[in-house]
Design a protein around this motif. Structure first.
Motif, PDB file in Angstrom:
ATOM      1  N   TYR A   1     100.989 -11.783 -57.059  1.00  0.00           N
ATOM      2  CA  TYR A   1     101.514 -13.141 -56.859  1.00  0.00           C
ATOM      3  C   TYR A   1     100.612 -13.951 -55.928  1.00  0.00           C
TER       4      TYR A   1
ATOM      5  N   ALA B   1     103.443  -6.335 -56.823  1.00  0.00           N
ATOM      6  CA  ALA B   1     103.932  -7.681 -57.135  1.00  0.00           C
ATOM      7  C   ALA B   1     103.469  -8.692 -56.091  1.00  0.00           C
TER       8      ALA B   1
ATOM      9  N   THR C   1     105.916  -0.859 -56.153  1.00  0.00           N
ATOM     10  CA  THR C   1     106.195  -1.997 -57.034  1.00  0.00           C
ATOM     11  C   THR C   1     106.160  -3.306 -56.261  1.00  0.00           C
TER      12      THR C   1
ATOM     13  N   LEU D   1     112.935  -6.349 -55.033  1.00  0.00           N
ATOM     14  CA  LEU D   1     111.555  -6.675 -54.665  1.00  0.00           C
ATOM     15  C   LEU D   1     111.467  -7.196 -53.247  1.00  0.00           C
TER      16      LEU D   1
END
Length: 456
Positions: free
Chosen positions: A107, A103, A99, A91
């Motif tokens: 977040y 994310a 992805t 990540l």
């Protein structure tokens, strides 16, 4: 009589009634007590004090099959943790752009609205739910980094001695590297908090004061928002840039700079040894004229001294051994005399591990240090072949050594390695081991630095 009988019966009836009530009350109390013991007796027994049982775990004998099985168990047990770390690094590295972008957006939105903790709890619940479905037989595999299936070798039933030895060596090497990494991390943390490098610990000290003052005056919502935003930007953006630009990371990544610059205990030891060597070389690098004058004054022998005795003009002391003149005993030049620290020498025993005979393996005697030599005089009577003379420039290594604690001086000694010996010579059973080691080491540094400077 007929009139008295009913009266007696009448007086007996209340007594029987009283006895019945007593029996009933007794049965009720016993029932209550039994019910209480059945319900709460187990909990009452838990509070009874008993002596602690000391159980000794039995250690299993060393087995190659058991060793390989434990290695595989450890690898399988650590696989979820390693996969989690791999996904986090993927990540941060933007291995999958979509992805990582999703994310990052989720977040930052959760942190901005104060839903960071519920988000992490929901992710934990989701992970447990997926694990439940996998345990029920569902095939669910989600990972950013594709998993590579490693071939599983079948366990060998019978191993040869060489294969078992190689297996033990492999496990010992892995354990050594793992323990070394763990020791480096713990030593760096210890040195950070123990002010080993004040300029690094000072930054932590200032940061803690700033965080303390901010926690006293700012509301916790604002502090959590700032920390969450900083963590997200650092994890998704700043670390990605620093990993792609090593020079930029070496200049501006403060946590990375602090962690890499923190020393471990072996590095501190090497630095201290290098500092001692530089100080010794600096103290002994005097002008050439002064050195020539000192050498000329030391090579002078007083004519008034008796035979077998050499006199030092600087200290006005006579240097002798048990068998006469020092330089004649060791077959050295007249200028070679013991240093002022070891005029009488250090009592010790020479352990020559290259020798197999007991008479040559251990020799008792006295150890001296001159400007250029390390001299050992054997206490046994006989020829001078039992004495040992080692040139300081021929020494390849010198270390502190411990032979046996039952020997004088707690078995402390000094191990000296030379090219002519396969195993180091050990001067053991020295009461003043530390003083002798410092004297020999300083003189060794002085001679080696002088020879290197002359060659250059």
């Amino acid at each position: 009589r007929t009139e008295e009988v009913p009266a007696a019966q009448q007086t007996a009836k209340p007594q029987t009634q009283a006895n019945g009530t007593d029996k009933r009350s007794h049965t009720v109390c016993s029932r209550l007590q039994k019910w209480f013991c059945d319900k709460f007796g187990e909990y009452v027994e838990d509070f009874r004090f008993q002596p602690e049982e000391n159980t000794v775990e039995t250690e299993e004998p060393l087995s190659a099959r058991r060793l390989t099985e434990n290695m595989r168990r450890l690898k399988r047990g650590a696989k979820p943790v390693t996969n989690f770390v791999k996904n986090l690094s993927a990540l941060s590295d933007w291995y999958s752009i979509y992805t990582s972008a999703i994310a990052f957006i989720i977040y930052m939105n959760a942190v901005w609205h104060g839903w960071a903790i519920p988000m992490f709890l929901f992710l934990a619940i989701l992970r447990l739910s997926l694990n439940y479905l996998i345990a029920r037989g569902w095939r669910i595999q989600w990972s950013i980094v594709p998993e590579v299936s490693e071939p599983m070798e079948p366990p060998k039933e019978d191993l040869t001695v060489s294969e078992k030895f190689q297996l033990v060596l492999d496990v010992a090497q892995k354990a050594q590297n793992l323990f070394g990494k763990m020791a480096d991390i713990l030593e760096k943390i210890k040195n950070l908090f123990m002010w080993v490098q004040p300029e690094i610990t000072q930054k932590l000290y200032i940061a803690l004061w700033a965080a303390f003052i901010a926690s006293c005056f700012l509301p916790y919502r604002i502090i959590g928002l700032g920390m969450g935003l900083y963590a997200g930007i650092k994890f998704f953006l700043i670390d990605f840039i620093f990993k792609r630009c090593p020079r930029l990371r070496a200049k501006y990544d403060t946590p990375y700079i602090i962690w890499t610059s923190l020393p471990t205990d072996p590095q501190l030891k090497e630095r201290s040894n290098a500092t001692v060597s530089r100080r010794a070389s600096y103290c002994y690098s005097y002008p050439k004229s002064w050195m020539l004058q000192t050498a000329a004054s030391r090579s002078y022998v007083g004519s008034s001294a008796p035979a077998g005795i050499s006199k030092d003009e600087d200290t006005s002391r006579f240097h002798t051994t048990k068998r006469g003149n020092f330089h004649e005993v060791f077959n050295l030049s007249e200028s070679e005399r013991p240093l002022a620290v070891c005029e009488n020498g250090w009592r010790c025993c020479l352990i020559n591990r290259d020798r197999k005979m007991p008479t040559d393996y251990i020799r008792n005697g006295v150890l001296y240090v001159t400007e250029n030599y390390l001299c050992f005089e054997s206490s046994k009577s006989g020829s001078s072949k039992r004495n040992k003379v080692i040139k300081l420039t021929d020494i390849t290594d010198i270390q502190k050594y411990k032979v046996l604690s039952v020997l004088p001086g707690s078995g402390m000694g000094i191990a000296v390695s030379t090219p002519s010996t396969q195993k180091p010579l050990v001067f053991g059973a020295m009461v003043h081991r530390d003083e002798a080691f410092e004297t020999i080491f300083n003189q060794y540094v002085k001679i080696t630095s002088a020879s290197s400077s002359s060659e250059s």
